[in-house]
Design a protein around this motif. Sequence first.
Motif, short mmCIF file in Angstrom:
data_model
loop_
_atom_site.label_atom_id
_atom_site.label_comp_id
_atom_site.label_asym_id
_atom_site.label_seq_id
_atom_site.Cartn_x
_atom_site.Cartn_y
_atom_site.Cartn_z
N SER A 1 -6.35 2.03 0.66
CA SER A 1 -5.08 2.69 0.34
C SER A 1 -5.12 4.19 0.63
O SER A 1 -4.09 4.84 0.74
CB SER A 1 -4.74 2.46 -1.14
OG SER A 1 -5.78 2.99 -1.94
N ASP A 2 -6.33 4.75 0.76
CA ASP A 2 -6.47 6.18 1.03
C ASP A 2 -7.67 6.36 1.94
O ASP A 2 -8.83 6.38 1.49
CB ASP A 2 -6.67 6.93 -0.30
CG ASP A 2 -6.83 8.44 -0.12
OD1 ASP A 2 -7.24 8.87 0.98
OD2 ASP A 2 -6.58 9.17 -1.10
N ASP B 1 -6.52 -7.69 0.80
CA ASP B 1 -7.73 -6.85 0.92
C ASP B 1 -8.54 -7.13 2.18
O ASP B 1 -9.00 -6.21 2.85
CB ASP B 1 -8.62 -7.04 -0.32
CG ASP B 1 -8.89 -8.51 -0.66
OD1 ASP B 1 -8.19 -9.40 -0.12
OD2 ASP B 1 -9.78 -8.78 -1.48
N PHE B 2 -8.69 -8.41 2.52
CA PHE B 2 -9.48 -8.80 3.68
C PHE B 2 -8.56 -8.96 4.88
O PHE B 2 -7.64 -9.77 4.85
CB PHE B 2 -10.21 -10.12 3.39
CG PHE B 2 -10.93 -10.70 4.59
CD1 PHE B 2 -12.17 -10.17 4.98
CD2 PHE B 2 -10.39 -11.74 5.31
CE1 PHE B 2 -12.83 -10.69 6.08
CE2 PHE B 2 -11.05 -12.27 6.41
CZ PHE B 2 -12.28 -11.75 6.80
N GLY C 1 -11.82 -0.96 -4.91
CA GLY C 1 -12.32 -2.13 -5.61
C GLY C 1 -12.96 -3.19 -4.72
O GLY C 1 -13.22 -4.30 -5.18
N HIS C 2 -13.20 -2.88 -3.44
CA HIS C 2 -13.92 -3.83 -2.59
C HIS C 2 -15.34 -3.96 -3.12
O HIS C 2 -16.01 -2.94 -3.34
CB HIS C 2 -13.97 -3.33 -1.14
CG HIS C 2 -12.67 -3.41 -0.43
ND1 HIS C 2 -12.09 -4.62 -0.08
CD2 HIS C 2 -11.81 -2.45 0.00
CE1 HIS C 2 -10.92 -4.38 0.53
NE2 HIS C 2 -10.74 -3.09 0.58
N LYS D 1 -0.09 0.83 3.38
CA LYS D 1 0.80 1.48 2.40
C LYS D 1 0.74 0.68 1.12
O LYS D 1 0.68 -0.54 1.14
CB LYS D 1 2.24 1.51 2.94
CG LYS D 1 2.41 2.48 4.10
CD LYS D 1 3.88 2.62 4.51
CE LYS D 1 4.08 3.80 5.43
NZ LYS D 1 3.26 3.69 6.67
N GLY D 2 0.71 1.39 0.00
CA GLY D 2 0.66 0.68 -1.28
C GLY D 2 -0.77 0.36 -1.69
O GLY D 2 -1.73 0.90 -1.12
N THR D 3 -0.92 -0.51 -2.69
CA THR D 3 -2.25 -0.75 -3.23
C THR D 3 -2.91 -1.97 -2.59
O THR D 3 -2.24 -2.85 -2.07
CB THR D 3 -2.20 -0.97 -4.76
OG1 THR D 3 -1.22 -1.99 -5.00
CG2 THR D 3 -1.82 0.28 -5.50
N VAL D 4 -4.23 -1.97 -2.69
CA VAL D 4 -5.01 -3.10 -2.20
C VAL D 4 -5.08 -4.13 -3.33
O VAL D 4 -5.51 -3.82 -4.44
CB VAL D 4 -6.42 -2.64 -1.78
CG1 VAL D 4 -7.28 -3.84 -1.39
CG2 VAL D 4 -6.33 -1.64 -0.63
N ASP D 5 -4.62 -5.34 -3.03
CA ASP D 5 -4.59 -6.41 -4.02
C ASP D 5 -5.67 -7.43 -3.67
O ASP D 5 -5.62 -8.05 -2.61
CB ASP D 5 -3.20 -7.06 -4.02
CG ASP D 5 -3.15 -8.32 -4.86
OD1 ASP D 5 -4.00 -8.47 -5.76
OD2 ASP D 5 -2.26 -9.16 -4.63
#
Length: 300
Positions: free
Chosen positions: A148-149, A87-88, A252-253, A192-196
């Motif tokens: 992600s978007d 995320d960061f 979700g940040h 690409k893909g989701t932010v974890d």
Amino acid sequence: MAMATRRALHFVFKVGNRFQTARFFRDVLGMKILRHEEFEEGCKAACNGPYDGKWSKTMVGFGPEDDHFVAELTYNYGIGHYKLGNDFMGITLISSQAVCNARKLEWPLSEVTEGIFETEAPGGYKFYLQDHSPPESDPVLKVTLAVSDLQKSLNYWSNLLGMKIYEKDEEKQRVLLGYADNQCKLELQGIKGTVDHAAAFGRIAFSCPQKELPDLEDLMKRENQKILTPLVSLDTPGKATVQVIILADPDGHEICFVGDEAFRELSKMDPEGSRLLDEAMAADKSDEWFTKQNKSKASG
């Protein structure tokens, strides 16, 4: 609508090794300890993460919080490690001195493009150092977060939170936003893909006039956006009480908005900050520094 009265304040890092982290921010980056606070129980707005034990908060920066973007280092006693997500993506700052310090202290440094060096704070948080002399204003240029978007995020940060778009690069999937020219910017980088967020997830904080906080809360309710902590008052022993609301963007940040007037009072630089941090580290049995000192005594 650009919100000139809003300002970028700090990014919150969870730190597992307080001694090495202090060394990085103080000795490598060359930041000052602005204030240090100890808390007996978890924060009502989960500033220290989802933990309810004893924790500390150390604010570090190149100058006073009134006109510098700083780092908030939160340390939960007894937790030595946090799993890092994607995320960061880093903080970029201008400081040839930091590059010089890193070399002198043999802190790992790699040149990613000409004149820009990548280094890591303990815990794996990336910092990008531009090898020039810093500006008169704040050397911290931007915080980069993964999204992600990009379009969805842009709508949130620009349309709902009122940030101005400074740069946009569709091809590279990145956008640079801010509340004012002389403030640290927020860079959103499409991935690409989701932010974890994993366990190490941070939080970015802004201030706004206190009277705007209820309106901001109403706006997010109307837009069906996530509110992690509805408007709440936070106490710091012996210091000003501030009002905050904690939001989450589409990925979700975590985002904190705090009432500016009380925050300016709370965030006054404490000349004792550095000493308070050093004393807390020396008293903390789980801290590496203390263990090392004792080991060397034991083996001596």
